[in-house]
Scaffold this motif. Structure first.
Motif, short mmCIF file in Angstrom:
data_model
loop_
_atom_site.label_atom_id
_atom_site.label_comp_id
_atom_site.label_asym_id
_atom_site.label_seq_id
_atom_site.Cartn_x
_atom_site.Cartn_y
_atom_site.Cartn_z
N LYS A 1 0.83 -1.20 0.00
CA LYS A 1 0.00 0.00 0.00
C LYS A 1 0.86 1.25 0.00
O LYS A 1 2.00 1.25 0.46
N ALA B 1 -5.14 4.10 -4.73
CA ALA B 1 -5.87 2.94 -5.23
C ALA B 1 -4.96 1.96 -5.97
O ALA B 1 -5.14 0.75 -5.87
N ASN B 2 -4.00 2.45 -6.74
CA ASN B 2 -3.11 1.58 -7.51
C ASN B 2 -1.66 1.88 -7.13
O ASN B 2 -1.01 2.69 -7.77
N PRO B 3 -1.15 1.24 -6.07
CA PRO B 3 0.19 1.55 -5.59
C PRO B 3 1.29 1.24 -6.61
O PRO B 3 2.29 1.96 -6.68
N ASP B 4 1.13 0.20 -7.43
CA ASP B 4 2.15 -0.12 -8.44
C ASP B 4 2.28 1.03 -9.44
O ASP B 4 3.40 1.40 -9.83
N HIS B 5 1.16 1.59 -9.86
CA HIS B 5 1.18 2.72 -10.80
C HIS B 5 1.83 3.93 -10.15
O HIS B 5 2.61 4.64 -10.79
N TRP B 6 1.53 4.18 -8.88
CA TRP B 6 2.11 5.31 -8.16
C TRP B 6 3.64 5.18 -8.11
O TRP B 6 4.37 6.13 -8.36
#
Length: 184
Positions: free
Chosen positions: A102, A117-122
């Motif tokens: 997270k 919402a999308n930790p990989d994208h962040w």
């Protein structure tokens, strides 16, 4: 461990063999990208868990591994990245399932932290994995890095960091569009 220093953008961690320098590097890379690039142990017998912890655990014990990174941005924004995984001791540490990953971000202190919402994208936006090899590396492999890294890869990484590659891509695109217009 606070690596922030207003005088420099480089942090060098120095210590004797076996003091945990590579473990710290593994923790940072695992937290951000979910992998251990410099893992030197038998991954089947002790994935992510300290070997002493595995040896001292009895069957049925729950073993947890968690890494949290606090990141501060020049804008004043902050983020907290956490990756954790549980293991059960059954002769060896065996994963109990999914990894919890997270990212919490705070752009305005009055509003506090909000879950992304999308930790990989962040992570790919703010700490891209393609640039990781140029920022986080084990000093024992530094000589090998510079000896075998292709100059083109290093140059491309520097251009990406400085966003100069955007200008080159824009020029290429404009040349293509101009060529199409000239032919018409």
């Amino acid at each position: 461990l606070d690596l922030a220093d207003e005088r420099t953008d480089v942090a060098v961690i120095v210590g004797s063999n076996g003091t945990g320098k590579t473990n710290l590097l593994n923790a940072i890379i695992w937290c951000l990208y979910g992998r251990e690039d410099y893992y030197g142990h038998d991954q089947e017998s002790s994935p992510l868990v300290n070997q002493k912890t595995v040896d001292e655990a009895t069957d049925g014990d729950l073993l947890s591994c968690s890494v949290t990174l606090d990141i501060g941005f020049e804008s004043g924004a902050e983020a907290q990245v956490t990756r954790s995984q549980d293991f059960i001791q059954a002769g060896k540490a065996t994963s109990t399932g999914a990894i919890d990953f997270k990212v919490l971000e705070m752009r305005d202190p009055a509003k506090g932290f909000a879950k992304i919402a999308n930790p990989d994208h962040w992570i790919e936006r703010w700490v891209p994995s393609r640039l990781e090899p140029y920022f986080l590396f084990d000093g024992e492999r530094l000589d090998n890095f510079f000896r075998h890294a292709e100059a083109k890869k290093v140059q491309d990484a520097v251009l990406q960091i400085a966003q100069i590659d955007l200008l080159g891509r824009l020029i290429t695109h404009l040349d293509t569009v101009a060529g199409g217009l000239y032919s018409k």
